[in-house]
Design an enzyme around this catalytic site. Structure first.
Site, PDB file in Angstrom:
ATOM      1  N   GLU A  59       1.209  -0.827   2.698  1.00  0.00           N
ATOM      2  CA  GLU A  59       1.869   0.023   1.992  1.00  0.00           C
ATOM      3  C   GLU A  59       2.655   0.966   3.019  1.00  0.00           C
ATOM      4  O   GLU A  59       3.909   1.490   2.818  1.00  0.00           O
ATOM      5  CB  GLU A  59       1.095   0.645   0.930  1.00  0.00           C
ATOM      6  CG  GLU A  59       1.933   1.672   0.153  1.00  0.00           C
ATOM      7  CD  GLU A  59       1.128   2.876  -0.634  1.00  0.00           C
ATOM      8  OE1 GLU A  59       1.440   3.907  -0.897  1.00  0.00           O
ATOM      9  OE2 GLU A  59      -0.025   2.518  -0.861  1.00  0.00           O
ATOM     10  N   ASP A  63       6.573   0.905   3.748  1.00  0.00           N
ATOM     11  CA  ASP A  63       7.449   2.009   3.465  1.00  0.00           C
ATOM     12  C   ASP A  63       8.503   2.349   4.614  1.00  0.00           C
ATOM     13  O   ASP A  63       9.691   2.406   4.147  1.00  0.00           O
ATOM     14  CB  ASP A  63       6.416   3.311   3.138  1.00  0.00           C
ATOM     15  CG  ASP A  63       7.138   4.670   2.820  1.00  0.00           C
ATOM     16  OD1 ASP A  63       7.872   4.787   2.039  1.00  0.00           O
ATOM     17  OD2 ASP A  63       7.209   5.440   3.998  1.00  0.00           O
ATOM     18  N   ASP A 132       3.537   0.778  -5.047  1.00  0.00           N
ATOM     19  CA  ASP A 132       2.571   0.618  -3.777  1.00  0.00           C
ATOM     20  C   ASP A 132       2.630  -0.961  -3.458  1.00  0.00           C
ATOM     21  O   ASP A 132       2.535  -1.300  -2.017  1.00  0.00           O
ATOM     22  CB  ASP A 132       1.516   1.327  -4.041  1.00  0.00           C
ATOM     23  CG  ASP A 132       1.199   2.771  -4.140  1.00  0.00           C
ATOM     24  OD1 ASP A 132       2.211   3.489  -3.763  1.00  0.00           O
ATOM     25  OD2 ASP A 132       0.135   3.400  -4.398  1.00  0.00           O
ATOM     26  N   GLU A 135       5.697  -2.084  -1.755  1.00  0.00           N
ATOM     27  CA  GLU A 135       5.799  -1.501  -0.390  1.00  0.00           C
ATOM     28  C   GLU A 135       5.096  -2.464   0.426  1.00  0.00           C
ATOM     29  O   GLU A 135       5.317  -2.929   1.524  1.00  0.00           O
ATOM     30  CB  GLU A 135       5.561  -0.158  -0.107  1.00  0.00           C
ATOM     31  CG  GLU A 135       6.682   0.676  -0.715  1.00  0.00           C
ATOM     32  CD  GLU A 135       6.352   2.198  -0.802  1.00  0.00           C
ATOM     33  OE1 GLU A 135       7.218   3.216  -0.480  1.00  0.00           O
ATOM     34  OE2 GLU A 135       4.958   2.714  -0.770  1.00  0.00           O
TER      35      GLU A 135
END
Length: 245
Positions: A59, A63, A132, A135
């Site tokens: 994650e 991101d 989450d 990502e």
């Protein structure tokens, strides 16, 4: 018994994931990497697996990959816009509500591996958990197939929403509040995590937004990111109601 249940869940995931990638027209090599991307901490805890086998590291990577991909897209698409406008647009595209829209479009939540308790309490439909996982999937796709494939994925799942202006209603309160503070020359905005409570599969975070060394609002959420958004929302609403900060 537990090992058998885990095997069944993993087998089911692998079948669904293979079908999902085929429907997206994407190839993959390392299915274990994607399994990790969809492994929530509650799943890891239920089966006493290594705590680093959940999706939080991916994650973190995803991101950054998303920010880069969206930044390049906006840079190319809007050659005459200044940095401030591009930053605001990017924040709207990569904020949690937008990521949930993208994930739900392709039903990524169906792939998430959850612990029994998290499943029972509605984790599969929880926005923070879905964003989450989105990502983390992007992070895994980047490691497995590279940035070009991430771009191809974004062209199918993310950019069409941007081009059709379907994210206009999505509000990123951190950006909204930051812009207000900047316009009023009120100093720097920071966020601080002040409380973390609850079991591992059902954490609750509390953050406060700090302006000129003064805490002005608090927010709670299932993730640190969500709690910061909630704190910013409260601070922004205080401003809109003309209450002193």
């Amino acid at each position: 018994m537990a090992n058998q249940k885990k095997k069944e869940m993993v087998h089911d995931f692998q079948q669904k994931f293979t079908d999902k990638m085929k429907s997206l027209g994407l190839h993959f090599k390392n299915i274990d990497l994607y399994q990790q991307a969809f492994s929530h901490s509650s799943f890891i805890n239920d089966f006493n697996m290594n705590r680093l086998e959940h999706n939080e590291r991916l994650e973190f990577l995803g991101d950054a990959v998303l920010e880069l991909t969206v930044s390049r897209y906006l840079f190319d698409r809007h050659p005459h816009l200044p940095e401030g406008n591009l930053t605001k647009m990017r924040a709207t595209i990569v904020c949690e509500p937008s990521l949930v829209i993208f994930a739900n479009k392709i039903k990524l939540n169906e792939l998430i591996l959850l612990g029994k308790g998290e499943e029972k309490t509605g984790g599969r439909t929880r926005p923070s958990l879905i964003s989450d996982a989105f990502e983390a999937f992007v992070g895994a796709l980047y490691l497995d197939q590279g940035l070009d494939t991430v771009w191809t994925f974004a062209e199918k799942v993310i950019f069409p929403y941007v081009e059709d202006d379907e994210l206009v209603g999505v509000v990123d309160f951190k950006t909204q509040f930051q812009e207000y503070v900047h316009s009023q020359n009120k100093g720097d905005v920071t966020y601080q995590l002040i409380k973390e409570e609850g079991p591992a599969h059902h954490r609750l975070f509390t953050s406060e937004v700090i302006l000129e060394n003064k805490a002005v609002a608090e927010g709670k959420g299932k993730t640190k990111k969500e709690s910061e958004q909630k704190a910013a929302e409260q601070a922004y609403k205080l401003m809109k109601n003309k209450k002193s900060l």
